[in-house]
Design an enzyme around this catalytic site. Structure first.
Site, PDB file in Angstrom:
ATOM      1  N   TRP A 114     -83.580  77.991 -33.116  1.00 30.20           N
ATOM      2  CA  TRP A 114     -85.140  77.881 -33.473  1.00 30.20           C
ATOM      3  C   TRP A 114     -85.820  79.008 -32.959  1.00 30.20           C
ATOM      4  CZ3 TRP A 114     -84.806  76.115 -38.252  1.00 30.20           C
ATOM      5  CH2 TRP A 114     -84.173  74.993 -38.618  1.00 30.20           C
ATOM      6  N   ASP A 183     -93.652  75.596 -29.951  1.00 28.92           N
ATOM      7  CA  ASP A 183     -93.213  75.021 -31.040  1.00 28.92           C
ATOM      8  C   ASP A 183     -92.377  73.660 -30.355  1.00 28.92           C
ATOM      9  OD1 ASP A 183     -91.198  73.703 -32.712  1.00 28.92           O
ATOM     10  OD2 ASP A 183     -89.881  75.636 -33.211  1.00 28.92           O
ATOM     11  N   LYS A 207     -89.458  65.364 -37.633  1.00 25.86           N
ATOM     12  CA  LYS A 207     -88.605  64.815 -36.722  1.00 25.86           C
ATOM     13  C   LYS A 207     -89.084  63.820 -36.015  1.00 25.86           C
ATOM     14  CE  LYS A 207     -86.504  68.766 -37.272  1.00 25.86           C
ATOM     15  NZ  LYS A 207     -86.570  70.118 -36.821  1.00 25.86           N
TER      16      LYS A 207
HETATM   17  C1  LIG Z   1     -86.369  71.631 -37.124  1.00 28.75           C
HETATM   18  C2  LIG Z   1     -87.168  72.473 -36.406  1.00 28.75           C
HETATM   19  C3  LIG Z   1     -87.564  73.766 -36.996  1.00 28.75           C
HETATM   20  C4  LIG Z   1     -87.620  74.026 -38.446  1.00 28.75           C
HETATM   21  O1  LIG Z   1     -88.372  73.321 -38.806  1.00 28.75           O
HETATM   22  P1  LIG Z   1     -88.720  73.376 -40.636  1.00 28.75           P
HETATM   23  O2  LIG Z   1     -89.918  72.506 -40.931  1.00 28.75           O
HETATM   24  O3  LIG Z   1     -87.450  73.178 -41.295  1.00 28.75           O
HETATM   25  O4  LIG Z   1     -89.333  74.966 -40.967  1.00 28.75           O
HETATM   26  C5  LIG Z   1     -88.130  74.498 -36.038  1.00 28.75           C
HETATM   27  N1  LIG Z   1     -88.193  74.373 -34.834  1.00 28.75           N
HETATM   28  C6  LIG Z   1     -87.722  73.198 -34.248  1.00 28.75           C
HETATM   29  C7  LIG Z   1     -87.784  73.064 -32.681  1.00 28.75           C
HETATM   30  C8  LIG Z   1     -86.930  72.215 -35.114  1.00 28.75           C
HETATM   31  O5  LIG Z   1     -86.511  71.272 -34.437  1.00 28.75           O
END
Ligand SMILES: *Cc1c(COP(=O)(O)O)cnc(C)c1O
Length: 383
Positions: A114, A183, A207
């Site tokens: 990511w 993030d 998540k």
């Molecule tokens: C799942 C995830 C993403 C991607 O998320 P999307 O909503 O599919 O774009 C980005 N960063 C982290 C840390 C993630 O766990």
């Protein structure tokens, strides 16, 4: 006959939601419980899927959801909460679009897939520097950041690495003059995080917060003021300042997703809030790590001291004569299929690590972890 629901959902995302939330959400799909506003703006008797995002009922849901983000997740009131679309992945691009400064460099720490995707978007949009990377050792730890250059536009960190199972033990304190961007998709809400150190944070809801299709973004209002002068070449829709002016409703939002996020945060609050969640999550993760560290069959991917409390990947020790191969070995395949048959869902590791992964978000009960630990002990005993 409907298929039997797996007993234990370890999916990395979209992930398990609390049973009472699913019940309330499905009731709202049939009929929104409304206070019944008398001015004709009420959605009483209608489904959450059928009402205007500008009506009173949704306005209330949106405002409550924003308020709960402050109250339950600990996002400071100095920060503007927004619900955007496009996933965390759109934030990979929106961050540099909005925060890049002329003659400055965007700084990142590379902690896995990511973070790598965020870096890739940043490179499209401007000069980018990777200050540290854990790639050489398969992203099994959080690397030291080192010195942050004074010409940085911002520093971006992925504070929990969903795929490799590493996590910053706390939000680091960085230079006061450089905005910190995080993030926090896969651990927001799992334990107290000091977001006062963060200038801008984001998290895909799927998540730990709700369904896919909603991205929680929060940004320091002073930072947003600063960006107002530099975003003139960014399309309005992609500016944070646009969404901050009409939080959650600049255009039609994912109204159902925001409702579910609100229900999840109410559930979290009623279960004792984030401190109580942290205690439960520490107990859940320590049970799994204790098993992995005492096993001669299973190996935790992440190093002690760098380990995630939410995502726990491991591999099965291949027989010594096995050749290294990208394909999962026979033992891993057998483990996953027996686990599936025993009611454990979502344990297959991400394709970039292989092996297995248990995602143990807030809604996953400790009973599911206990059952998994027992299943793994028994599998090892028979292997
Ligand atoms: C799942 C995830 C993403 C991607 O998320 P999307 O909503 O599919 O774009 C980005 N960063 C982290 C840390 C993630 O766990």
């Amino acid at each position: 006959m409907s298929p039997v629901r797996p007993l234990h959902n370890f999916s990395a995302g979209p992930a398990i939601l609390p049973a009472p939330v699913l019940e309330r959400a499905s009731a709202a799909v049939h009929e929104l419980k409304s206070k019944g506003h008398s001015d004709g703006a009420s959605g009483a008797g209608l489904s959450i899927l059928e009402i205007s995002h500008r009506g009173r009922d949704y306005t209330e849901i949106n405002e409550q959801a924003i308020d709960l983000c402050h109250e339950v997740l600990g996002i400071p009131r100095t920060h503007q909460v927004m619900f955007l679309q496009g996933g965390a992945s759109l934030q990979f691009a929106m961050v540099p679009m909005n925060l890049n400064r002329p003659n400055r460099v965007s700084c990142y720490v590379d902690t896995g897939v990511w973070a790598g995707k965020a870096i890739k978007e940043s490179r499209v949009l401007g000069e980018t520097r990777v200050l540290a990377s854990a790639q050489e050792t398969g992203f099994d730890h959080i690397p030291e950041i080192g010195e942050i250059p004074s010409d940085a536009s911002y520093l971006h960190l992925t504070t929990n690495n969903t795929i490799y199972g590493t996590e910053y033990p706390e939000i680091p304190r960085v230079r006061d003059d450089i905005p910190l961007v995080v993030d926090a998709s896969s651990h927001i809400g799992s334990r107290p995080l000091d977001f006062s150190r963060v200038a801008l944070g984001y998290a895909g809801a799927q998540k730990n917060l709700g369904p896919s299709g909603v991205t929680l973004v929060f940004a320091d209002k002073d930072l947003l003021k600063d960006t107002a002068a530099t975003v003139s070449s960014v399309p309005h829709y992609l500016r944070y300042t646009t969404h901050a002016k009409t939080p959650g409703v600049y255009n039609t939002p994912n109204t159902f997703g925001v409702l579910v996020l609100k229900l999840v945060l109410e559930w979290l609050r009623d279960e004792g809030g984030i401190e109580a969640a942290a205690t439960r999550n520490a107990e859940k993760s320590s049970k799994l790590y204790t098993l992995l560290d005492s096993s001669s069959l299973f190996d935790a991917h992440a190093l002690p001291g760098h380990r995630s409390h939410m995502n726990i990947p491991w591999t099965l020790r291949a027989p010594t004569d096995a050749k290294p191969d990208a394909k999962p070995d026979a033992l891993t395949v057998r483990f996953l299929s027996e686990a599936q048959a025993a009611g454990f869902s979502g344990l297959k590791g991400h394709r970039s690590v292989g092996g297995c992964r248990a995602s143990i978000y807030n809604a996953l009960p400790i009973a599911s972890v206990n059952a998994l630990v027992e299943f793994m002990r028994e599998f090892e005993r028979k292997a």
